[in-house]
Design an enzyme around this catalytic site. Structure first.
Site, short mmCIF file in Angstrom:
data_model
loop_
_atom_site.label_atom_id
_atom_site.label_comp_id
_atom_site.label_asym_id
_atom_site.label_seq_id
_atom_site.Cartn_x
_atom_site.Cartn_y
_atom_site.Cartn_z
N ARG A 121 17.56 8.43 -12.86
CA ARG A 121 17.21 6.98 -12.77
C ARG A 121 15.71 7.07 -13.22
O ARG A 121 15.06 6.72 -12.09
CB ARG A 121 17.61 6.51 -11.43
CG ARG A 121 18.89 5.61 -11.42
CD ARG A 121 20.05 6.14 -11.50
NE ARG A 121 21.00 5.25 -11.78
CZ ARG A 121 21.71 4.58 -10.67
NH1 ARG A 121 21.65 4.50 -9.30
NH2 ARG A 121 22.80 3.60 -11.19
N GLN A 126 17.11 5.04 -18.80
CA GLN A 126 17.87 3.54 -18.34
C GLN A 126 18.95 3.35 -19.48
O GLN A 126 20.07 2.98 -18.97
CB GLN A 126 16.94 2.32 -18.30
CG GLN A 126 16.54 2.34 -16.68
CD GLN A 126 15.56 1.04 -16.57
OE1 GLN A 126 15.11 0.36 -17.69
NE2 GLN A 126 15.36 0.70 -15.27
#
Ligand code: NAD
Length: 375
Positions: A121, A126
């Protein structure tokens, strides 16, 4: 580079790992793409659409023959991969913890398996994050599933025959799915409140026009926590949370639970006794049902009734919106491969020290190499 796209074999899986849009992009990069016949049917993509985008369409064994990369949604059984080249990439949501035995088999067969749900993450990744893209639409669908089971309306309505009051919606767990559930319930006209253990979510809840309901007596997780994830909470916190939920839940019409803890069973947030305090006709949707469930009595794949309250436990919620979830999933994979694309080789080249590569690569040269799987 030949890229193969498989037809999913798991029951109830309607998604597909590529779309005509991503096929066109791969072909533009110099790859050839072969799609198994019928792969897109569940997501409303026909074989002809794939062909028009530049793919060849054929039987599984022809699609797999000589493929350098195989794209899938759920990890396939090895038996169905007969003819696959040694060293080929297998990229999908391979469920490394849930289907650990398969990963060993992929390694033994010489595949380079990459699990998209292990994508770190980080900002750079993303656009490759399947957990976010799929959870987002699950959060939306959870609210629609609740609305469909609810024998009343969501918005307040003033009619000549009288006034209907707005549905009270409570969202538990405000990650990607929870945020979308809040936004969707608000759009439908619900009166929304929400809770999480991470204090950073309080502001996000308020910015969506919902009311935060938080444990104040015991400290939760300050800020974003490790990688933005929750951890198992202390017994004191759990007791305070149970008390808070008991006070709040009896007044709610709809409850959506989304709480997860990576690598652990989902936390139990609602007990049978708490369900008994809710009004008959209320609805609970447990999005964590396949990870053990947030709600006592929730059954994976079923809608059950307890104390007059319907508990919805649909399996594989992303598959219920297969056209959109496939489009986002396919984009995530395209973004992943293009980030490492070598224009001269017309294939991806994965540096061994890259954070993303280290994050997703499970097997290589006949061995399981991921540290989370090696314990
Ligand atoms: P998740 O699916 O792991 O969990 C869902 C939510 O449940 C989380 O908000 C979690 O805090 C909450 N939760 C866990 N235990 C709970 C409990 N006992 N009671 C109440 N709530 C509980 O989370 P997610 O949707 O994957 O998101 C996790 C985080 O990652 C978020 O902070 C999100 O913003 C962040 N994120 C970052 C990126 C990025 O930077 N690339 C991408 C996506 C998500």
């Amino acid at each position: 580079m030949k890229i193969a796209v498989l037809k999913e074999q798991e029951a109830g899986e309607r998604r597909v790992a590529a779309t005509p849009d991503t096929v066109r992009k791969f072909v533009g990069l110099g790859a050839s793409v072969a799609v198994e016949a019928g792969a897109g049917a569940g997501a409303s993509v026909s074989d002809a659409d794939f062909e028009a985008a530049g793919a060849s369409v054929g039987a599984r064994q022809d699609v797999l023959a000589d493929a350098d990369a195989v794209l899938c949604v759920q990890g396939p059984d090895l038996g169905s991969l007969e003819g696959m080249k040694k060293g080929a990439l297998l990229i999908g949501a391979l469920n490394p913890f849930g289907r650990r035995e398969r990963i060993d088999v992929y390694a033994a067969a010489g595949m380079q398996a990459m699990a998209m749900e292990f994508m770190p993450r980080i900002t750079r990744a993303q656009t490759m994050d399947i957990l976010s893209s799929q959870a987002n639409l699950s959060g939306y669908k959870a609210v629609l599933d609740a609305a469909a089971e609810y024998g009343r309306a969501f918005p307040m309505m003033m009619t000549a025959a009288g006034t209907i009051s707005a549905a009270k919606v409570f969202v538990m767990g405000v990650g990607v799915a929870g945020l979308q559930a809040i936004a969707t319930a608000r759009r439908l006209g619900g009166q929304v409140s929400a809770t999480d253990v991470r204090s950073a979510t309080k502001e996000q809840i308020m910015s969506l026009g919902a009311k935060p309901i938080f444990v104040e007596a015991v400290a939760g997780i300050e800020g974003e926590g490790a990688g933005g994830y929750a951890t198992e909470m202390s017994d004191d916190y759990k007791a305070a949370q149970a008390e808070l939920v008991s006070a709040h839940i009896a007044k709610q019409d709809i409850v959506i639970t989304t709480a997860l803890i990576p690598g652990r069973p989902a936390p139990r947030l609602i007990s049978d006794a708490q369900i008994a305090t809710m009004k008959p006709g209320s609805v609970i949707v447990d999005l964590a049902v396949e990870q053990g469930g947030n709600v006592e009595g929730a059954q994976a794949g079923e809608v059950v009734e307890r104390h007059g309250v319907r508990i919805v436990g649909h399996k594989n919620v992303p598959s219920r919106l297969a056209a959109d979830t496939s489009a986002l999933y396919a984009r995530n994979i395209l973004n992943f491969l293009t980030a490492f694309w070598d224009a001269e080789a017309k294939a991806p080249v994965f540096p061994d020290d890259d954070e993303i590569v280290l994050g997703v690569r499970l097997t290589r040269d006949g061995k399981v190499v991921h540290e989370r799987l090696l314990g």
